[in-house]
Scaffold this motif. Sequence first.
Motif, PDB file in Angstrom:
ATOM      1  N   HIS A  83      10.844 -22.440  25.023  1.00 51.45           N
ATOM      2  CA  HIS A  83      10.068 -23.711  25.992  1.00 51.45           C
ATOM      3  C   HIS A  83       9.571 -22.680  27.311  1.00 51.45           C
ATOM      4  O   HIS A  83       8.740 -23.739  28.346  1.00 51.45           O
ATOM      5  CB  HIS A  83      11.469 -24.630  26.149  1.00 51.45           C
ATOM      6  N   ARG A  84      10.056 -21.966  27.866  1.00 53.63           N
ATOM      7  CA  ARG A  84       9.909 -21.741  29.194  1.00 53.63           C
ATOM      8  C   ARG A  84       8.467 -20.613  29.143  1.00 53.63           C
ATOM      9  O   ARG A  84       7.711 -20.789  29.435  1.00 53.63           O
ATOM     10  CB  ARG A  84      10.825 -20.072  29.487  1.00 53.63           C
ATOM     11  N   GLN A  85       8.428 -20.533  27.870  1.00 56.25           N
ATOM     12  CA  GLN A  85       7.177 -19.550  27.284  1.00 56.25           C
ATOM     13  C   GLN A  85       5.923 -20.784  27.342  1.00 56.25           C
ATOM     14  O   GLN A  85       4.875 -20.101  27.305  1.00 56.25           O
ATOM     15  CB  GLN A  85       6.943 -18.680  26.428  1.00 56.25           C
ATOM     16  N   LEU A  86       6.493 -21.059  26.561  1.00 55.00           N
ATOM     17  CA  LEU A  86       5.340 -22.405  25.398  1.00 55.00           C
ATOM     18  C   LEU A  86       4.930 -23.823  26.389  1.00 55.00           C
ATOM     19  O   LEU A  86       4.242 -24.325  25.651  1.00 55.00           O
ATOM     20  CB  LEU A  86       4.809 -22.892  24.156  1.00 55.00           C
ATOM     21  N   GLY A  87       5.864 -23.865  27.038  1.00 57.76           N
ATOM     22  CA  GLY A  87       5.880 -25.372  27.442  1.00 57.76           C
ATOM     23  C   GLY A  87       5.793 -25.777  28.453  1.00 57.76           C
ATOM     24  O   GLY A  87       5.606 -26.795  28.882  1.00 57.76           O
ATOM     25  N   SER A  88       4.762 -24.991  29.239  1.00 61.82           N
ATOM     26  CA  SER A  88       3.873 -25.294  30.546  1.00 61.82           C
ATOM     27  C   SER A  88       2.777 -26.815  30.247  1.00 61.82           C
ATOM     28  O   SER A  88       1.975 -27.408  31.373  1.00 61.82           O
ATOM     29  CB  SER A  88       3.354 -24.366  31.686  1.00 61.82           C
ATOM     30  N   SER A  89       2.468 -26.061  29.423  1.00 63.54           N
ATOM     31  CA  SER A  89       1.553 -27.821  29.084  1.00 63.54           C
ATOM     32  C   SER A  89       1.786 -28.152  27.868  1.00 63.54           C
ATOM     33  O   SER A  89       2.914 -28.080  26.991  1.00 63.54           O
ATOM     34  CB  SER A  89      -0.040 -26.759  28.610  1.00 63.54           C
ATOM     35  N   GLU A  90       0.440 -29.277  27.507  1.00 64.02           N
ATOM     36  CA  GLU A  90       1.266 -30.236  26.276  1.00 64.02           C
ATOM     37  C   GLU A  90       1.411 -29.616  25.233  1.00 64.02           C
ATOM     38  O   GLU A  90       2.073 -29.865  24.366  1.00 64.02           O
ATOM     39  CB  GLU A  90       0.493 -31.892  26.973  1.00 64.02           C
ATOM     40  N   THR A  91      -0.080 -28.919  24.811  1.00 62.27           N
ATOM     41  CA  THR A  91      -0.207 -28.104  23.742  1.00 62.27           C
ATOM     42  C   THR A  91      -0.299 -27.045  23.726  1.00 62.27           C
ATOM     43  O   THR A  91      -0.477 -26.069  24.519  1.00 62.27           O
ATOM     44  CB  THR A  91      -2.113 -28.936  22.656  1.00 62.27           C
ATOM     45  N   CYS A  92      -0.401 -26.381  22.735  1.00 62.07           N
ATOM     46  CA  CYS A  92       0.347 -25.177  22.534  1.00 62.07           C
ATOM     47  C   CYS A  92      -0.907 -24.312  21.030  1.00 62.07           C
ATOM     48  O   CYS A  92      -0.932 -24.958  20.048  1.00 62.07           O
ATOM     49  CB  CYS A  92       1.130 -24.046  22.189  1.00 62.07           C
ATOM     50  N   SER A  93      -1.664 -23.321  21.063  1.00 68.59           N
ATOM     51  CA  SER A  93      -1.957 -23.240  19.586  1.00 68.59           C
ATOM     52  C   SER A  93      -1.205 -22.745  18.785  1.00 68.59           C
ATOM     53  O   SER A  93       0.006 -22.093  19.269  1.00 68.59           O
ATOM     54  CB  SER A  93      -3.477 -21.891  19.846  1.00 68.59           C
ATOM     55  N   MET A  94      -1.545 -21.937  18.121  1.00 66.86           N
ATOM     56  CA  MET A  94      -0.747 -21.574  16.613  1.00 66.86           C
ATOM     57  C   MET A  94      -0.373 -20.641  16.747  1.00 66.86           C
ATOM     58  O   MET A  94       0.888 -19.441  16.526  1.00 66.86           O
ATOM     59  CB  MET A  94      -1.522 -22.616  15.289  1.00 66.86           C
ATOM     60  N   LYS A  95      -1.402 -19.763  17.121  1.00 69.84           N
ATOM     61  CA  LYS A  95      -2.024 -18.364  17.484  1.00 69.84           C
ATOM     62  C   LYS A  95      -0.955 -18.087  18.403  1.00 69.84           C
ATOM     63  O   LYS A  95       0.562 -16.976  18.302  1.00 69.84           O
ATOM     64  CB  LYS A  95      -3.287 -17.250  16.903  1.00 69.84           C
ATOM     65  N   ASP A  96      -0.711 -19.059  19.703  1.00 70.08           N
ATOM     66  CA  ASP A  96       0.236 -18.667  20.560  1.00 70.08           C
ATOM     67  C   ASP A  96       1.492 -18.553  19.893  1.00 70.08           C
ATOM     68  O   ASP A  96       3.212 -18.041  20.448  1.00 70.08           O
ATOM     69  CB  ASP A  96       0.216 -19.218  21.574  1.00 70.08           C
TER      70      ASP A  96
END
Length: 198
Positions: A83-96
């Motif tokens: 969550h700390r790595q990816l939760g800063s935006s509403e969506t994330c890419s599958m690759k990320d």
Amino acid sequence: MPLPDTMYCSQQIHVPPELPDVLKQFTRAAIKTQPKDILVWSAAYFAALTKGEALPVKDRLELNVATQKTDTGLTQGLLKTLHRQLGSSETCSMKDLQDKWRGLCLPLEQLQSLLALGNFSSDIVWMEFFALCCCSLGATLMSSLKTACEILTEDEEGGPARIPFSVFVQLYVYLSRLDEDLTKEQIDNFLKSLQPEV
């Protein structure tokens, strides 16, 4: 033309003064996180460090409470790190998501299962994926929401684990829609019962 054989002595090798601190921080992070594959995790750690991103490091060492037969790989500490790595935006890419998941040495089968359960495509609504991860850690809807609150809260540890009501509603509605036993009326009634407390 071959390179000459050069002998190096300790006086010829320059060690940057910040290297010991970097190695100490890396060692502490590895001890707290306890990655299953230290080489994969190390690559993710130093890649994040060079890019200035959130590091794949848990806040503290978690004791394994799961047996090997039921070990899901994902823990509350690892989910908080994700969550700390990816939760800063509403969506994330599958690759990320796949890169961060691999960097934490989590089982790819579990990721595929969660992605299939949520019917996610190339762009993933982070809070929905996060909710499914909480669901995989909790046995019931309420225990899943409790896990989510503990991860998302900005309160001190051991405190009430408060989160914004709108976030709670988003998580509750998403997870309760996955439960075929709950009707829309039951969902609405539950949320109305919480309104006076908010």
